[in-house]
Design an enzyme around this catalytic site. Structure first.
Site, PDB file in Angstrom:
ATOM      1  N   LYS A  94      26.318  10.135  72.633  1.00  9.15           N
ATOM      2  CA  LYS A  94      27.102  11.340  72.359  1.00  9.15           C
ATOM      3  C   LYS A  94      26.245  12.209  71.445  1.00  9.15           C
ATOM      4  O   LYS A  94      25.986  11.857  70.297  1.00  9.15           O
ATOM      5  CB  LYS A  94      28.425  10.999  71.687  1.00  9.15           C
ATOM      6  CG  LYS A  94      29.275  12.231  71.393  1.00  9.15           C
ATOM      7  CD  LYS A  94      30.397  11.915  70.431  1.00  9.15           C
ATOM      8  CE  LYS A  94      31.050  13.218  69.974  1.00  9.15           C
ATOM      9  NZ  LYS A  94      31.917  13.006  68.792  1.00  9.15           N
ATOM     10  N   GLY A 126      38.215  17.024  62.636  1.00  7.63           N
ATOM     11  CA  GLY A 126      39.086  16.549  61.576  1.00  7.63           C
ATOM     12  C   GLY A 126      40.216  17.471  61.177  1.00  7.63           C
ATOM     13  O   GLY A 126      40.978  17.144  60.271  1.00  7.63           O
ATOM     14  N   ALA A 162      37.208  16.574  69.327  1.00  7.68           N
ATOM     15  CA  ALA A 162      37.420  17.167  68.000  1.00  7.68           C
ATOM     16  C   ALA A 162      38.603  18.122  67.976  1.00  7.68           C
ATOM     17  O   ALA A 162      38.808  18.922  68.888  1.00  7.68           O
ATOM     18  CB  ALA A 162      36.174  17.900  67.491  1.00  7.68           C
ATOM     19  N   GLY A 163      39.385  18.011  66.893  1.00 10.29           N
ATOM     20  CA  GLY A 163      40.448  18.957  66.630  1.00 10.29           C
ATOM     21  C   GLY A 163      41.837  18.561  67.084  1.00 10.29           C
ATOM     22  O   GLY A 163      42.807  19.228  66.740  1.00 10.29           O
ATOM     23  N   ASN A 166      39.467  10.342  66.846  1.00  4.24           N
ATOM     24  CA  ASN A 166      39.104   9.468  65.739  1.00  4.24           C
ATOM     25  C   ASN A 166      40.071   9.676  64.578  1.00  4.24           C
ATOM     26  O   ASN A 166      40.964   8.880  64.344  1.00  4.24           O
ATOM     27  CB  ASN A 166      37.658   9.684  65.310  1.00  4.24           C
ATOM     28  CG  ASN A 166      37.142   8.561  64.415  1.00  4.24           C
ATOM     29  OD1 ASN A 166      35.955   8.282  64.363  1.00  4.24           O
ATOM     30  ND2 ASN A 166      38.004   7.848  63.704  1.00  4.24           N
ATOM     31  N   THR A 167      39.917  10.796  63.873  1.00  5.33           N
ATOM     32  CA  THR A 167      40.725  11.026  62.679  1.00  5.33           C
ATOM     33  C   THR A 167      42.222  10.986  62.970  1.00  5.33           C
ATOM     34  O   THR A 167      43.001  10.457  62.167  1.00  5.33           O
ATOM     35  CB  THR A 167      40.357  12.378  62.048  1.00  5.33           C
ATOM     36  OG1 THR A 167      38.941  12.442  61.854  1.00  5.33           O
ATOM     37  CG2 THR A 167      41.046  12.560  60.706  1.00  5.33           C
TER      38      THR A 167
END
Length: 278
Positions: free
Chosen positions: A109, A170, A197-198, A219-220
């Site tokens: 990635k 994040g 992301a986001g 992830n987050t």
């Protein structure tokens, strides 16, 4: 043809010629404990788990990372190394080479960060770095923005899948530019697009899958939830629901109301009053 939910099992998620049973990819950072991470992976059964070679303070790092790596291998889920934390082309290439040796995989990635505040990718240099890695034999999944011109350039240099963001890493805001994301999907209909992301809520994931995006990377949103394992399961269900809805063919949006109940069969006096109001 009647659509059945089980047909999603015959709707393969293909990246670089390899098929995966899930459209969810899961990051491995910032979990409360290794046990929580392990349970989250088992609950969501992702297509891949992402690992940063350059991560600091990662779970298991106190044991030299060996216990952490052994746990990941025991999960029997393909590993997708990333180049998180790299700000130059040379850092990316060096990290990717090390990751291929450590994790024994050609997958990478590609993250080339251009701004350490927004964590926005370096869009000017990203295509050249992607091209270099592809020539070195990597299967590159580039973290990028929803910019159509950039995405086309990444395809031109050999990328077979893209990972546009929905919002900065994040933030958990969901798609902040839905128009551009939908245009990107429409203009690149044959390219696997994974939203990276986001995303903060399962509904965010379901939404982009409903638009026709092929998968999501989280992830987050999972790791920092009050109950990460439950959130991992919720995201997995949302991804499946979003994909199923997309394949089902959602009704088009309309500007005006349209009755769902036909006039035929109504009492005649009701039909007459309806016509008079019209």
């Amino acid at each position: 043809m009647t659509f059945e939910p089980s047909e999603t099992l015959r709707d393969p998620f293909v990246l670089y010629g390899e098929s995966f049973g899930s459209r969810l990819l899961l990051g491995t950072a910032r979990y409360p404990s290794p046990a929580t991470l392990e349970a989250a992976v088992q609950a969501s059964r992702p297509a891949m788990i992402t690992v940063a070679l350059r991560r600091q303070g990662a779970v298991g790092a106190g044991e030299g990372g060996q216990a952490f790596w052994q746990m990941l291998k025991a999960l029997d889920v393909p590993v997708l190394p990333n180049t998180a934390g790299c700000f130059t082309a040379q850092e990316v290439i060096t990290t990717a080479m090390m990751a291929r040796e450590v994790f024994e995989t050609p997958w990478i990635k590609l993250e080339l960060i251009g701004d350490d505040y927004t964590l926005q990718p370096d869009t000017l240099n990203l295509p050249a770095v992607a091209e270099t890695l592809i020539k070195e034999g990597f299967k590159v999944l580039p973290y990028c923005t929803e910019d159509l011109v950039l995405c086309r350039r990444l395809l031109d240099v050999g990328c077979q899948a893209l990972m546009p963001w929905a919002a900065p890493i994040g933030t958990g805001r969901g798609a902040v530019n839905p128009h551009a994301m939908r245009v990107l999907r429409e203009r690149l209909p044959d390219t696997p697009l994974i939203v990276d992301a986001g995303l903060g809520l399962p509904s965010h994931a379901a939404q982009v899958l409903e638009w026709g995006y092929d998968g999501v990377l989280l992830n987050t949103a999972v790791a920092q939830a009050a109950y990460p394992v439950n959130m991992a399961r919720a995201f997995a269900q949302a991804v499946e629901a979003g994909r199923t809805a997309y394949l089902a063919g959602p009704m088009p949006e309309r500007e005006v109301a349209q009755a769902s109940t036909p006039v035929v069969g109504m009492p005649f006096w009701h039909a007459d009053s309806t016509e008079q109001r019209a």
